[in-house]
Enzyme design. Structure first.
Site, PDB file in Angstrom:
ATOM      1  CG  HIS A 102     -85.915   3.987  35.839  1.00  0.00           C
ATOM      2  ND1 HIS A 102     -85.941   2.943  34.943  1.00  0.00           N
ATOM      3  CD2 HIS A 102     -86.582   3.563  36.933  1.00  0.00           C
ATOM      4  CE1 HIS A 102     -86.569   1.911  35.493  1.00  0.00           C
ATOM      5  NE2 HIS A 102     -86.975   2.258  36.693  1.00  0.00           N
TER       6      HIS A 102
ATOM      7  CB  CYS B  10     -76.171  18.633  44.206  1.00  0.00           C
ATOM      8  SG  CYS B  10     -74.899  18.776  45.466  1.00  0.00           S
TER       9      CYS B  10
ATOM     10  CB  CYS C 193     -73.522  21.481  43.565  1.00  0.00           C
ATOM     11  SG  CYS C 193     -75.015  22.343  44.092  1.00  0.00           S
TER      12      CYS C 193
ATOM     13  CB  SER D 177     -86.379  -7.185  29.355  1.00  0.00           C
ATOM     14  OG  SER D 177     -85.924  -6.306  30.386  1.00  0.00           O
TER      15      SER D 177
ATOM     16  CB  VAL E 171     -82.485   7.834  31.746  1.00  0.00           C
ATOM     17  CG1 VAL E 171     -83.033   7.081  32.949  1.00  0.00           C
ATOM     18  CG2 VAL E 171     -81.326   7.066  31.117  1.00  0.00           C
TER      19      VAL E 171
HETATM   20  C1  BV8 Z   1     -85.574  -0.390  44.045  1.00  0.00           C
HETATM   21  C2  BV8 Z   1     -81.534   4.212  35.241  1.00  0.00           C
HETATM   22  C3  BV8 Z   1     -85.795  -0.420  46.396  1.00  0.00           C
HETATM   23  C4  BV8 Z   1     -80.054   4.121  35.255  1.00  0.00           C
HETATM   24  C5  BV8 Z   1     -82.377   1.966  35.618  1.00  0.00           C
HETATM   25  C6  BV8 Z   1     -81.244  -7.578  43.616  1.00  0.00           C
HETATM   26  C7  BV8 Z   1     -80.281  -6.643  43.962  1.00  0.00           C
HETATM   27  C8  BV8 Z   1     -80.529  -5.266  43.917  1.00  0.00           C
HETATM   28  C9  BV8 Z   1     -81.777  -4.824  43.528  1.00  0.00           C
HETATM   29  C10 BV8 Z   1     -82.715  -5.767  43.168  1.00  0.00           C
HETATM   30  C11 BV8 Z   1     -82.476  -7.134  43.226  1.00  0.00           C
HETATM   31  N1  BV8 Z   1     -83.603  -7.777  42.804  1.00  0.00           N
HETATM   32  C12 BV8 Z   1     -84.539  -6.858  42.493  1.00  0.00           C
HETATM   33  C13 BV8 Z   1     -84.007  -5.659  42.732  1.00  0.00           C
HETATM   34  C14 BV8 Z   1     -84.655  -4.416  42.535  1.00  0.00           C
HETATM   35  C15 BV8 Z   1     -84.053  -3.787  41.278  1.00  0.00           C
HETATM   36  C16 BV8 Z   1     -84.359  -4.664  40.086  1.00  0.00           C
HETATM   37  O1  BV8 Z   1     -85.491  -4.697  39.644  1.00  0.00           O
HETATM   38  N2  BV8 Z   1     -83.329  -5.391  39.587  1.00  0.00           N
HETATM   39  C17 BV8 Z   1     -83.564  -6.275  38.453  1.00  0.00           C
HETATM   40  C18 BV8 Z   1     -82.372  -6.233  37.499  1.00  0.00           C
HETATM   41  C19 BV8 Z   1     -83.809  -7.684  38.992  1.00  0.00           C
HETATM   42  N3  BV8 Z   1     -84.711  -2.525  41.177  1.00  0.00           N
HETATM   43  C20 BV8 Z   1     -84.156  -1.457  41.774  1.00  0.00           C
HETATM   44  O2  BV8 Z   1     -83.093  -1.438  42.351  1.00  0.00           O
HETATM   45  C21 BV8 Z   1     -85.043  -0.220  41.724  1.00  0.00           C
HETATM   46  N4  BV8 Z   1     -85.123   0.332  43.033  1.00  0.00           N
HETATM   47  O3  BV8 Z   1     -86.007  -1.509  43.968  1.00  0.00           O
HETATM   48  O4  BV8 Z   1     -85.432   0.288  45.215  1.00  0.00           O
HETATM   49  C22 BV8 Z   1     -85.743   0.562  47.467  1.00  0.00           C
HETATM   50  C23 BV8 Z   1     -86.931   0.937  48.080  1.00  0.00           C
HETATM   51  C24 BV8 Z   1     -86.863   1.819  49.122  1.00  0.00           C
HETATM   52  C25 BV8 Z   1     -85.632   2.346  49.528  1.00  0.00           C
HETATM   53  C26 BV8 Z   1     -84.447   1.983  48.883  1.00  0.00           C
HETATM   54  C27 BV8 Z   1     -84.493   1.079  47.839  1.00  0.00           C
HETATM   55  C28 BV8 Z   1     -84.433   0.829  40.819  1.00  0.00           C
HETATM   56  C29 BV8 Z   1     -84.365   0.295  39.408  1.00  0.00           C
HETATM   57  C30 BV8 Z   1     -83.938   1.420  38.471  1.00  0.00           C
HETATM   58  C31 BV8 Z   1     -82.595   1.085  37.869  1.00  0.00           C
HETATM   59  N5  BV8 Z   1     -82.247   2.108  36.894  1.00  0.00           N
HETATM   60  N6  BV8 Z   1     -82.077   2.953  34.762  1.00  0.00           N
HETATM   61  C32 BV8 Z   1     -79.474   4.154  33.881  1.00  0.00           C
HETATM   62  O5  BV8 Z   1     -80.229   4.058  32.893  1.00  0.00           O
HETATM   63  O6  BV8 Z   1     -78.251   4.292  33.792  1.00  0.00           O
HETATM   64  S1  BV8 Z   1     -83.056   0.559  35.013  1.00  0.00           S
HETATM   65  C33 BV8 Z   1     -82.574   0.229  33.420  1.00  0.00           C
HETATM   66  O7  BV8 Z   1     -83.167  -1.036  33.072  1.00  0.00           O
HETATM   67  C34 BV8 Z   1     -83.137   1.176  32.390  1.00  0.00           C
HETATM   68  O8  BV8 Z   1     -83.584   2.402  32.852  1.00  0.00           O
HETATM   69  C35 BV8 Z   1     -84.303   0.426  31.805  1.00  0.00           C
HETATM   70  O9  BV8 Z   1     -85.442   1.161  31.874  1.00  0.00           O
HETATM   71  C36 BV8 Z   1     -84.464  -0.701  32.720  1.00  0.00           C
HETATM   72  C37 BV8 Z   1     -85.217  -1.872  32.185  1.00  0.00           C
HETATM   73  O10 BV8 Z   1     -84.659  -2.282  31.005  1.00  0.00           O
HETATM   74  P1  BV8 Z   1     -85.598  -2.275  29.693  1.00  0.00           P
HETATM   75  O11 BV8 Z   1     -86.068  -0.890  29.450  1.00  0.00           O
HETATM   76  O12 BV8 Z   1     -86.650  -3.302  29.815  1.00  0.00           O
HETATM   77  O13 BV8 Z   1     -84.523  -2.621  28.605  1.00  0.00           O
HETATM   78  P2  BV8 Z   1     -83.947  -4.072  28.266  1.00  0.00           P
HETATM   79  O14 BV8 Z   1     -82.695  -3.870  27.481  1.00  0.00           O
HETATM   80  O15 BV8 Z   1     -83.921  -4.919  29.498  1.00  0.00           O
HETATM   81  O16 BV8 Z   1     -85.065  -4.684  27.315  1.00  0.00           O
HETATM   82  C38 BV8 Z   1     -85.285  -4.115  26.044  1.00  0.00           C
HETATM   83  C39 BV8 Z   1     -86.494  -4.827  25.466  1.00  0.00           C
HETATM   84  O17 BV8 Z   1     -86.814  -4.230  24.214  1.00  0.00           O
HETATM   85  C40 BV8 Z   1     -86.256  -6.302  25.201  1.00  0.00           C
HETATM   86  O18 BV8 Z   1     -87.385  -7.029  25.659  1.00  0.00           O
HETATM   87  C41 BV8 Z   1     -86.147  -6.383  23.678  1.00  0.00           C
HETATM   88  O19 BV8 Z   1     -86.693  -7.590  23.169  1.00  0.00           O
HETATM   89  C42 BV8 Z   1     -87.000  -5.215  23.240  1.00  0.00           C
HETATM   90  N7  BV8 Z   1     -86.629  -4.607  21.959  1.00  0.00           N
HETATM   91  C43 BV8 Z   1     -85.375  -4.380  21.472  1.00  0.00           C
HETATM   92  N8  BV8 Z   1     -85.473  -3.725  20.285  1.00  0.00           N
HETATM   93  C44 BV8 Z   1     -86.800  -3.523  20.058  1.00  0.00           C
HETATM   94  C45 BV8 Z   1     -87.539  -4.085  21.105  1.00  0.00           C
HETATM   95  N9  BV8 Z   1     -88.895  -4.037  21.161  1.00  0.00           N
HETATM   96  C46 BV8 Z   1     -89.534  -3.432  20.150  1.00  0.00           C
HETATM   97  N10 BV8 Z   1     -88.890  -2.850  19.099  1.00  0.00           N
HETATM   98  C47 BV8 Z   1     -87.531  -2.894  19.022  1.00  0.00           C
HETATM   99  N11 BV8 Z   1     -86.915  -2.321  17.960  1.00  0.00           N
HETATM  100 ZN    ZN Z   2     -75.314  21.017  46.023  1.00  0.00          ZN
END
Ligand code: BV8
Ligand code: ZN
Length: 260
Positions: free
Chosen positions: A129, A137, A161, A203, A103
């Site tokens: 995302h 809003c 808003c 990840s 984002v």
């Molecule tokens: C949905 C915006 C359904 C906000 C983000 C249990 C409870 C509740 C929900 C769930 C659950 N189990 C599953 C879910 C679904 C949930 C989910 O997947 N949870 C996970 C944690 C298990 N998903 C959701 O809730 C999604 N919605 O399912 O809705 C629904 C359907 C209909 C109607 C209603 C509902 C929504 C998910 C979106 C969440 N929002 N971001 C904000 O940013 O503030 S997600 C957030 O994590 C980030 O946006 C990011 O994109 C995302 C993933 O993280 P990564 O990008 O992979 O980053 P991370 O740090 O994890 O990894 C970094 C990687 O880079 C590592 O591998 C590292 O080794 C590597 N790295 C580091 N440095 C380098 C490198 N690689 C190369 N070079 C480097 N230099």
């Molecule tokens: Zn509004």
């Protein structure tokens, strides 16, 4: 690594349609903290605590404090060589699409900066995302540019808003919220028809975003993973480049991005 790099270059040359799915890791070298790394954003907070609609309803001041801090931090960061290499690739090859979970807006800035005076749109990412730079809003869904200074003195000083005076929220997708259907459909359609998917700096834990690269695989396409650590997708990758995304993408794409 050289063998993997050669394999990746062979796959790149053979590809007719390419998607690059990126996560927080591509922005790490720009100084944007990742989510689950050692200095991850979540380290000081729990996702449930802040990045959910329930948290915002319960404690909008703390949620806005966190986003205001992140917005301020990201404003001091610049796209790195990884963002720029992908932007150049997408600008010179219309069959390339960038799909990001991030984002932070750094792919957008890389596209604008690399495009200079040409149309940047081929390099503008699909933002799964949303974007921390925009407010939305919570009452009428109107979007407006994100406020830089968030006054968290009280609920009354939070961003409002212009249209209905409803409480604004960051225009990002929180946990438990559905992604925009059109955005997600477009991402899956492009990944499904791609014969090559780069998975960069994620990840692969957050769904449905983590399933987008699988759409390429399930349709017979190949994965190239660029990550400093292994992930659940590593076993499915035809090439794994275990090094920082900035240097890997620059090396990998340098011989390719000017052969339009
Ligand atoms: C949905 C915006 C359904 C906000 C983000 C249990 C409870 C509740 C929900 C769930 C659950 N189990 C599953 C879910 C679904 C949930 C989910 O997947 N949870 C996970 C944690 C298990 N998903 C959701 O809730 C999604 N919605 O399912 O809705 C629904 C359907 C209909 C109607 C209603 C509902 C929504 C998910 C979106 C969440 N929002 N971001 C904000 O940013 O503030 S997600 C957030 O994590 C980030 O946006 C990011 O994109 C995302 C993933 O993280 P990564 O990008 O992979 O980053 P991370 O740090 O994890 O990894 C970094 C990687 O880079 C590592 O591998 C590292 O080794 C590597 N790295 C580091 N440095 C380098 C490198 N690689 C190369 N070079 C480097 N230099
Ligand atoms: Zn509004």
């Amino acid at each position: 690594m050289n063998e993997e790099l050669e394999q990746a270059q062979t796959l790149l040359r053979a590809a007719r349609s390419i998607v690059a799915v990126t996560g927080a890791g591509i922005s790490a070298e720009s100084g944007v903290p990742t989510f689950r790394g050692s200095k991850g954003l979540w380290k000081s907070y729990q996702p449930e605590e802040l990045a959910t609609p329930e948290a915002f309803a319960r404690d909008p001041l703390t949620v806005w404090e966190w986003y205001g801090w992140r917005r301020g931090l990201i404003a001091t960061c610049s796209p790195n060589s990884g963002h720029r290499a992908l932007a150049r690739l997408a600008l010179s090859h219309p069959e390339v699409t960038i799909i990001t979970q991030n984002v932070d807006g750094l792919h957008v800035r890389a596209a604008q900066e690399e495009a200079a005076d040409i149309d940047p749109s081929p390099a503008l990412p699909i933002e799964l995302h949303g974007s921390i730079d925009r407010d939305r809003c919570s009452a009428c869904d109107a979007r407006q540019p994100g406020s830089q200074e968030i006054d968290i003195t009280s609920i009354d000083t939070l961003p409002r808003c212009d249209r209905c005076s409803g409480l604004m929220r960051p225009d990002v997708v929180w946990f438990g919220e559905a992604l925009d259907e059109m955005v997600l459909d477009r991402a899956f359609t492009l990944a499904h028809s791609a014969d090559l998917c780069f998975v960069v700096g994620t990840s692969a834990l957050v769904h449905p975003a983590a399933s987008v690269p699988l759409a390429t695989l399930h349709n017979g396409g190949k994965l190239i993973e660029i990550n400093i650590q292994e992930t659940a997708l590593t076993p499915y990758a035809s090439a794994t480049l275990a090094a920082p995304a900035g240097s890997v993408l620059t090396t990998l794409l340098s011989g390719y991005d000017n052969s339009a």
